[in-house]
Design a protein around this motif. Sequence first.
Motif, PDB file in Angstrom:
ATOM      1  N   VAL A  89       0.848  -1.192   0.000  1.00 30.80           N
ATOM      2  CA  VAL A  89       0.000   0.000   0.000  1.00 30.80           C
ATOM      3  C   VAL A  89       0.884   1.242   0.000  1.00 30.80           C
ATOM      4  O   VAL A  89       1.758   1.377   0.857  1.00 30.80           O
ATOM      5  CB  VAL A  89      -0.925   0.014   1.246  1.00 30.80           C
ATOM      6  CG1 VAL A  89      -1.745   1.278   1.291  1.00 30.80           C
ATOM      7  CG2 VAL A  89      -1.806  -1.213   1.260  1.00 30.80           C
ATOM      8  N   LYS A  90       0.652   2.140  -0.956  1.00 31.57           N
ATOM      9  CA  LYS A  90       1.424   3.377  -1.025  1.00 31.57           C
ATOM     10  C   LYS A  90       0.543   4.606  -0.839  1.00 31.57           C
ATOM     11  O   LYS A  90       0.975   5.600  -0.301  1.00 31.57           O
ATOM     12  CB  LYS A  90       2.151   3.465  -2.358  1.00 31.57           C
ATOM     13  CG  LYS A  90       3.149   2.351  -2.580  1.00 31.57           C
ATOM     14  CD  LYS A  90       4.194   2.743  -3.565  1.00 31.57           C
ATOM     15  CE  LYS A  90       5.170   1.657  -3.889  1.00 31.57           C
ATOM     16  NZ  LYS A  90       5.731   0.925  -2.815  1.00 31.57           N
ATOM     17  N   GLU A  91      -0.718   4.526  -1.292  1.00 31.72           N
ATOM     18  CA  GLU A  91      -1.645   5.652  -1.177  1.00 31.72           C
ATOM     19  C   GLU A  91      -2.831   5.267  -0.315  1.00 31.72           C
ATOM     20  O   GLU A  91      -3.416   4.205  -0.496  1.00 31.72           O
ATOM     21  CB  GLU A  91      -2.141   6.082  -2.563  1.00 31.72           C
ATOM     22  CG  GLU A  91      -1.096   6.746  -3.395  1.00 31.72           C
ATOM     23  CD  GLU A  91      -1.672   7.326  -4.673  1.00 31.72           C
ATOM     24  OE1 GLU A  91      -2.884   7.165  -4.907  1.00 31.72           O
ATOM     25  OE2 GLU A  91      -0.902   7.947  -5.410  1.00 31.72           O
ATOM     26  N   VAL A  92      -3.175   6.134   0.621  1.00 35.19           N
ATOM     27  CA  VAL A  92      -4.316   5.909   1.510  1.00 35.19           C
ATOM     28  C   VAL A  92      -5.123   7.198   1.630  1.00 35.19           C
ATOM     29  O   VAL A  92      -4.714   8.248   1.167  1.00 35.19           O
ATOM     30  CB  VAL A  92      -3.858   5.461   2.923  1.00 35.19           C
ATOM     31  CG1 VAL A  92      -3.171   4.120   2.896  1.00 35.19           C
ATOM     32  CG2 VAL A  92      -2.980   6.500   3.571  1.00 35.19           C
ATOM     33  N   VAL A  93      -6.264   7.071   2.280  1.00 40.61           N
ATOM     34  CA  VAL A  93      -7.075   8.222   2.654  1.00 40.61           C
ATOM     35  C   VAL A  93      -7.018   8.286   4.172  1.00 40.61           C
ATOM     36  O   VAL A  93      -7.225   7.279   4.847  1.00 40.61           O
ATOM     37  CB  VAL A  93      -8.528   8.058   2.177  1.00 40.61           C
ATOM     38  CG1 VAL A  93      -9.370   9.217   2.629  1.00 40.61           C
ATOM     39  CG2 VAL A  93      -8.574   7.927   0.682  1.00 40.61           C
ATOM     40  N   PHE A  94      -6.736   9.446   4.728  1.00 42.29           N
ATOM     41  CA  PHE A  94      -6.585   9.589   6.178  1.00 42.29           C
ATOM     42  C   PHE A  94      -7.940   9.779   6.839  1.00 42.29           C
ATOM     43  O   PHE A  94      -8.694  10.683   6.500  1.00 42.29           O
ATOM     44  CB  PHE A  94      -5.662  10.766   6.502  1.00 42.29           C
ATOM     45  CG  PHE A  94      -5.304  10.851   7.957  1.00 42.29           C
ATOM     46  CD1 PHE A  94      -4.500   9.891   8.531  1.00 42.29           C
ATOM     47  CD2 PHE A  94      -5.765  11.891   8.740  1.00 42.29           C
ATOM     48  CE1 PHE A  94      -4.153   9.971   9.877  1.00 42.29           C
ATOM     49  CE2 PHE A  94      -5.433  11.976  10.079  1.00 42.29           C
ATOM     50  CZ  PHE A  94      -4.627  11.007  10.638  1.00 42.29           C
ATOM     51  N   ASP A  95      -8.257   8.904   7.787  1.00 46.84           N
ATOM     52  CA  ASP A  95      -9.501   8.965   8.550  1.00 46.84           C
ATOM     53  C   ASP A  95      -9.156   9.319   9.986  1.00 46.84           C
ATOM     54  O   ASP A  95      -8.702   8.488  10.750  1.00 46.84           O
ATOM     55  CB  ASP A  95     -10.216   7.614   8.485  1.00 46.84           C
ATOM     56  CG  ASP A  95     -11.489   7.576   9.299  1.00 46.84           C
ATOM     57  OD1 ASP A  95     -11.952   8.640   9.746  1.00 46.84           O
ATOM     58  OD2 ASP A  95     -12.034   6.475   9.482  1.00 46.84           O
ATOM     59  N   ARG A  96      -9.376  10.568  10.335  1.00 45.84           N
ATOM     60  CA  ARG A  96      -9.051  11.020  11.689  1.00 45.84           C
ATOM     61  C   ARG A  96     -10.154  10.686  12.675  1.00 45.84           C
ATOM     62  O   ARG A  96     -10.030  10.930  13.876  1.00 45.84           O
ATOM     63  CB  ARG A  96      -8.779  12.516  11.686  1.00 45.84           C
ATOM     64  CG  ARG A  96      -9.951  13.356  11.235  1.00 45.84           C
ATOM     65  CD  ARG A  96      -9.602  14.831  11.208  1.00 45.84           C
ATOM     66  NE  ARG A  96     -10.685  15.620  10.669  1.00 45.84           N
ATOM     67  CZ  ARG A  96     -11.730  16.048  11.362  1.00 45.84           C
ATOM     68  NH1 ARG A  96     -11.830  15.745  12.640  1.00 45.84           N
ATOM     69  NH2 ARG A  96     -12.677  16.768  10.797  1.00 45.84           N
ATOM     70  N   GLY A  97     -11.251  10.133  12.200  1.00 43.84           N
ATOM     71  CA  GLY A  97     -12.368   9.801  13.074  1.00 43.84           C
ATOM     72  C   GLY A  97     -13.010  11.056  13.601  1.00 43.84           C
ATOM     73  O   GLY A  97     -13.225  12.011  12.865  1.00 43.84           O
ATOM     74  N   ALA A  98     -13.306  11.071  14.871  1.00 41.30           N
ATOM     75  CA  ALA A  98     -13.948  12.230  15.493  1.00 41.30           C
ATOM     76  C   ALA A  98     -12.936  13.194  16.101  1.00 41.30           C
ATOM     77  O   ALA A  98     -13.315  14.160  16.746  1.00 41.30           O
ATOM     78  CB  ALA A  98     -14.915  11.759  16.563  1.00 41.30           C
ATOM     79  N   TYR A  99     -11.636  12.918  15.883  1.00 41.51           N
ATOM     80  CA  TYR A  99     -10.587  13.717  16.505  1.00 41.51           C
ATOM     81  C   TYR A  99     -10.162  14.855  15.579  1.00 41.51           C
ATOM     82  O   TYR A  99     -10.115  14.687  14.370  1.00 41.51           O
ATOM     83  CB  TYR A  99      -9.369  12.844  16.820  1.00 41.51           C
ATOM     84  CG  TYR A  99      -9.728  11.561  17.502  1.00 41.51           C
ATOM     85  CD1 TYR A  99     -10.255  11.562  18.793  1.00 41.51           C
ATOM     86  CD2 TYR A  99      -9.586  10.353  16.858  1.00 41.51           C
ATOM     87  CE1 TYR A  99     -10.611  10.382  19.411  1.00 41.51           C
ATOM     88  CE2 TYR A  99      -9.932   9.169  17.474  1.00 41.51           C
ATOM     89  CZ  TYR A  99     -10.446   9.189  18.749  1.00 41.51           C
ATOM     90  OH  TYR A  99     -10.804   8.019  19.355  1.00 41.51           O
ATOM     91  N   ILE A 100      -9.807  15.979  16.166  1.00 44.35           N
ATOM     92  CA  ILE A 100      -9.311  17.081  15.344  1.00 44.35           C
ATOM     93  C   ILE A 100      -7.873  16.786  14.919  1.00 44.35           C
ATOM     94  O   ILE A 100      -7.153  16.050  15.589  1.00 44.35           O
ATOM     95  CB  ILE A 100      -9.409  18.441  16.074  1.00 44.35           C
ATOM     96  CG1 ILE A 100      -8.591  18.461  17.350  1.00 44.35           C
ATOM     97  CG2 ILE A 100     -10.854  18.791  16.349  1.00 44.35           C
ATOM     98  CD1 ILE A 100      -8.496  19.834  17.986  1.00 44.35           C
ATOM     99  N   TYR A 101      -7.465  17.339  13.790  1.00 45.56           N
ATOM    100  CA  TYR A 101      -6.128  17.117  13.257  1.00 45.56           C
ATOM    101  C   TYR A 101      -5.152  18.001  14.033  1.00 45.56           C
ATOM    102  O   TYR A 101      -4.817  19.105  13.619  1.00 45.56           O
ATOM    103  CB  TYR A 101      -6.112  17.457  11.762  1.00 45.56           C
ATOM    104  CG  TYR A 101      -4.833  17.081  11.069  1.00 45.56           C
ATOM    105  CD1 TYR A 101      -4.589  15.769  10.696  1.00 45.56           C
ATOM    106  CD2 TYR A 101      -3.868  18.037  10.791  1.00 45.56           C
ATOM    107  CE1 TYR A 101      -3.425  15.417  10.060  1.00 45.56           C
ATOM    108  CE2 TYR A 101      -2.698  17.700  10.154  1.00 45.56           C
ATOM    109  CZ  TYR A 101      -2.478  16.388   9.797  1.00 45.56           C
ATOM    110  OH  TYR A 101      -1.311  16.039   9.168  1.00 45.56           O
TER     111      TYR A 101
END
Length: 119
Positions: A89-101
């Motif tokens: 895997v080289k490319e993903v989508v970031f899922d921060r959930g309910a947390y702020i970045y």
Amino acid sequence: MAVKAATQKRAQRIRRQIRKVAGDRPRLSVHRSSKHIYAQIIDDGKGHTLAAASTLEKDLKGSLKTGADIAAATAIGKLIAERAGKAGVKEVVFDRGAYIYHGRVKALAEAAREGGLSF
């Protein structure tokens, strides 16, 4: 509205937005608790976890002061990027959930980018 319900609603809203832009890329999901941080790379199409890392792992637990600081999040980010590379895997989508970045979530994301993940 209860705090737990509001948190779940916020996380679902983020996931809904992610599905629109993800295409066929897997999702890098982050969960943090008061004592630990966890990261998973999930293929939503198949419903499989491709790679995972957390501060509960024995080899990391001894080397970290605590599982709930930015240093631990950075270590997990590097580890998940390494394991993602082994899984192809080289490319993903970031899922921060309910947390702020911010804070630990941001440190994990930046370390994963430095480790070779693209998002």
